[in-house]
Design a protein around this motif. Structure first.
Motif, short mmCIF file in Angstrom:
data_model
loop_
_atom_site.label_atom_id
_atom_site.label_comp_id
_atom_site.label_asym_id
_atom_site.label_seq_id
_atom_site.Cartn_x
_atom_site.Cartn_y
_atom_site.Cartn_z
N ARG A 134 1.13 -1.73 3.84
CA ARG A 134 1.29 -0.26 3.96
C ARG A 134 0.34 0.50 3.05
NH1 ARG A 134 6.84 -1.94 4.11
NH2 ARG A 134 7.01 -1.66 1.86
N ALA A 135 -0.26 -0.17 2.09
CA ALA A 135 -1.02 0.50 1.02
C ALA A 135 -2.22 1.28 1.53
CB ALA A 135 -1.47 -0.51 -0.03
N ARG A 136 -2.82 0.85 2.64
CA ARG A 136 -4.03 1.52 3.12
C ARG A 136 -3.77 2.96 3.54
NH1 ARG A 136 -2.34 -1.87 7.11
NH2 ARG A 136 -2.09 -1.05 9.22
N ARG A 137 -2.51 3.28 3.75
CA ARG A 137 -2.19 4.65 4.18
C ARG A 137 -1.79 5.54 3.01
NH1 ARG A 137 0.29 1.39 8.15
NH2 ARG A 137 2.34 1.58 7.20
N SER A 138 -1.85 5.01 1.79
CA SER A 138 -1.40 5.77 0.62
C SER A 138 -2.56 6.28 -0.21
CB SER A 138 -0.49 4.89 -0.26
OG SER A 138 0.61 4.44 0.48
N GLN A 139 -2.31 7.38 -0.90
CA GLN A 139 -3.30 7.97 -1.81
C GLN A 139 -2.62 8.39 -3.10
OE1 GLN A 139 -6.56 8.12 -1.09
NE2 GLN A 139 -6.29 7.32 1.00
N GLY A 140 -3.43 8.55 -4.16
CA GLY A 140 -2.93 9.12 -5.42
C GLY A 140 -1.78 8.36 -6.03
N PRO A 141 -0.76 9.10 -6.52
CA PRO A 141 0.37 8.48 -7.22
C PRO A 141 1.12 7.46 -6.37
CG PRO A 141 0.37 10.86 -7.56
CD PRO A 141 -0.67 10.57 -6.51
N ASP A 142 1.22 7.72 -5.04
CA ASP A 142 1.92 6.77 -4.17
C ASP A 142 1.20 5.42 -4.17
OD1 ASP A 142 3.83 8.60 -3.51
OD2 ASP A 142 2.91 9.19 -1.61
N PHE A 143 -0.13 5.46 -4.12
CA PHE A 143 -0.91 4.23 -4.13
C PHE A 143 -0.70 3.47 -5.44
CE2 PHE A 143 -4.81 1.96 -5.30
CZ PHE A 143 -4.93 1.09 -4.23
N LEU A 145 1.83 3.58 -7.45
CA LEU A 145 3.18 3.03 -7.49
C LEU A 145 3.27 1.76 -6.64
CD1 LEU A 145 6.14 3.20 -8.31
CD2 LEU A 145 6.53 4.72 -6.33
N GLN A 146 2.67 1.82 -5.45
CA GLN A 146 2.67 0.64 -4.58
C GLN A 146 1.96 -0.54 -5.25
OE1 GLN A 146 1.00 2.48 -0.99
NE2 GLN A 146 2.83 1.80 0.11
N MET A 147 0.82 -0.27 -5.84
CA MET A 147 0.06 -1.35 -6.48
C MET A 147 0.84 -1.94 -7.66
SD MET A 147 -2.58 -1.95 -4.73
CE MET A 147 -1.60 -1.48 -3.32
N ASN A 148 1.49 -1.08 -8.43
CA ASN A 148 2.31 -1.57 -9.54
C ASN A 148 3.42 -2.48 -9.04
OD1 ASN A 148 0.89 -0.30 -11.58
ND2 ASN A 148 2.13 1.56 -11.53
N ASN A 149 4.05 -2.08 -7.93
CA ASN A 149 5.11 -2.89 -7.34
C ASN A 149 4.58 -4.25 -6.88
OD1 ASN A 149 7.09 -0.95 -7.71
ND2 ASN A 149 6.86 -0.08 -5.67
N ILE A 150 3.43 -4.21 -6.21
CA ILE A 150 2.83 -5.45 -5.69
C ILE A 150 2.46 -6.39 -6.84
CG2 ILE A 150 0.80 -6.39 -4.49
CD1 ILE A 150 0.86 -3.74 -2.82
N GLN A 151 1.83 -5.84 -7.86
CA GLN A 151 1.44 -6.66 -9.01
C GLN A 151 2.66 -7.23 -9.73
OE1 GLN A 151 -0.89 -3.39 -10.55
NE2 GLN A 151 -2.80 -4.57 -10.43
N THR A 152 3.72 -6.42 -9.82
CA THR A 152 4.95 -6.88 -10.48
C THR A 152 5.59 -8.01 -9.69
OG1 THR A 152 5.36 -4.70 -11.46
CG2 THR A 152 7.25 -6.18 -11.26
N TRP A 153 5.68 -7.86 -8.37
CA TRP A 153 6.29 -8.90 -7.53
C TRP A 153 5.48 -10.20 -7.57
CZ3 TRP A 153 6.94 -4.56 -3.52
CH2 TRP A 153 8.22 -4.00 -3.62
N ALA A 154 4.16 -10.07 -7.46
CA ALA A 154 3.31 -11.27 -7.48
C ALA A 154 3.41 -11.98 -8.84
CB ALA A 154 1.87 -10.90 -7.17
N SER A 155 3.44 -11.20 -9.91
CA SER A 155 3.58 -11.78 -11.25
C SER A 155 4.93 -12.48 -11.40
CB SER A 155 3.45 -10.70 -12.32
OG SER A 155 2.15 -10.14 -12.33
N ALA A 156 5.98 -11.86 -10.84
CA ALA A 156 7.32 -12.46 -10.91
C ALA A 156 7.36 -13.76 -10.12
CB ALA A 156 8.35 -11.48 -10.37
N ALA A 157 6.70 -13.80 -8.96
CA ALA A 157 6.66 -15.02 -8.15
C ALA A 157 5.97 -16.14 -8.93
CB ALA A 157 5.93 -14.76 -6.83
#
Length: 210
Positions: A134-143, A145-157
Motif C-alpha cells: 500500500r505504501a506507493r499510494r502514500s505521501q508525507g507523514p502517512d508514508f 508511519l507506514q515505513m516505520n511499521n514495516i521496519q518494526t515488523w521486519a525487525s521483530a520477525a
C-alpha cells in the motif's frame, strides 16, 4: 529399544534434507516471469551489495528481475515475500518437529517455543508485505508511519528467529534436532536481514527523491 529414538532420527534426517521450495510470488498475478533483462539483473546485483548476504539476496531475487525492473519498492516487496515464504516453510517444519515422540523434554520445550516464535515471524512478515504493497499510494507523514511499521515488523520477525535459535544454545541439546532447526532458521534470518536492508534502501531513495 530403538522405537522412539529411531523415529526421531528418521524424521529429523528427512527434515535436514528438506529444501525451501515455498516462495510467495511478489506480484499479484500468475503470469510467468518475463525474459530477464541484463540491466534489471544488474540493478538487483548492485542493490544486493547493500545487504549482509549479497549472494543469497541476488539468487533469491534475480528470478523476479523482469517484474522488479529498477524499482526499489518492488525489490523490497519481493525480498519480504521471499522471506515470508521461507518463514511459512519453517513454520511447517517446526510443527512437524513438535509432534515427534521421544524428544528430550528440554528439547521439546525449545521446539515448542520456536513454533510460537516462527508463527509470530510469519504474522509480522505478512503485515510488512501488505503494508509495503500500500505504501506507493502514500505521501508525507502517512508514508513515514507506514515505513516505520514495516521496519518494526521486519525487525521483530528477525528477532523472533534469533530468539528461536537461542533456545537451543544449551550444550545438552539434541544435536540432530538442533541442526534441523538451524538449517531453516538461519535461512529465515538471512533472508529477513536482506529484506530489511532493502526496505531501508527504499526509504532512503524515496526520501531523496523530490
Amino acid at each position: 529399544m530403538g522405537g522412539p529414538s529411531c523415529s526421531v532420527n528418521v524424521l529429523v534426517a528427512l527434515l535436514l534434507i528438506l529444501q525451501f521450495s515455498t516462495v510467495v510470488n511478489p506480484t499479484s498475478d500468475n503470469t510467468t516471469t518475463p525474459f530477464l533483462c541484463k540491466a534489471d539483473t544488474k540493478y538487483i546485483r548492485r542493490s544486493c551489495r547493500l545487504t549482509t548476504y549479497p549472494e543469497l539476496c541476488y539468487n533469491s531475487l534475480s528470478i523476479f528481475a523482469g517484474k522488479i525492473k529498477t524499482d526499489s519498492r518492488l525489490l523490497a516487496h519481493a525480498a519480504l515475500n521471499v522471506s515470508l515464504g521461507a518463514a511459512i516453510a519453517t513454520s511447517v517444519t517446526m510443527n512437524k518437529l513438535s509432534r515427534i515422540n521421544g524428544l528430550n523434554p528440554i528439547v521439546a520445550a525449545a521446539v515448542q517455543d520456536c513454533v510460537e516464535l516462527i508463527d509470530d515471524s510469519v504474522y509480522e512478515l505478512k503485515n510488512s508485505v501488505s503494508e509495503l504493497g500500500r505504501a506507493r499510494r502514500s505521501q508525507g507523514p502517512d508514508f513515514e508511519l507506514q515505513m516505520n511499521n514495516i521496519q518494526t515488523w521486519a525487525s521483530a520477525a528477525l528477532t523472533d528467529a534469533d530468539t528461536c535459535m537461542d533456545g537451543f544454545a544449551e550444550r545438552n541439546m539434541n544435536g540432530r534436532v538442533k541442526n534441523a532447526v538451524r538449517i531453516h532458521i538461519v535461512k529465515v534470518e538471512h533472508l529477513t536481514s536482506n529484506a530489511l536492508a532493502l526496505i531501508n534502501n527504499y526509504v532512503s531513495a524515496k526520501s531523496a527523491s523530490p
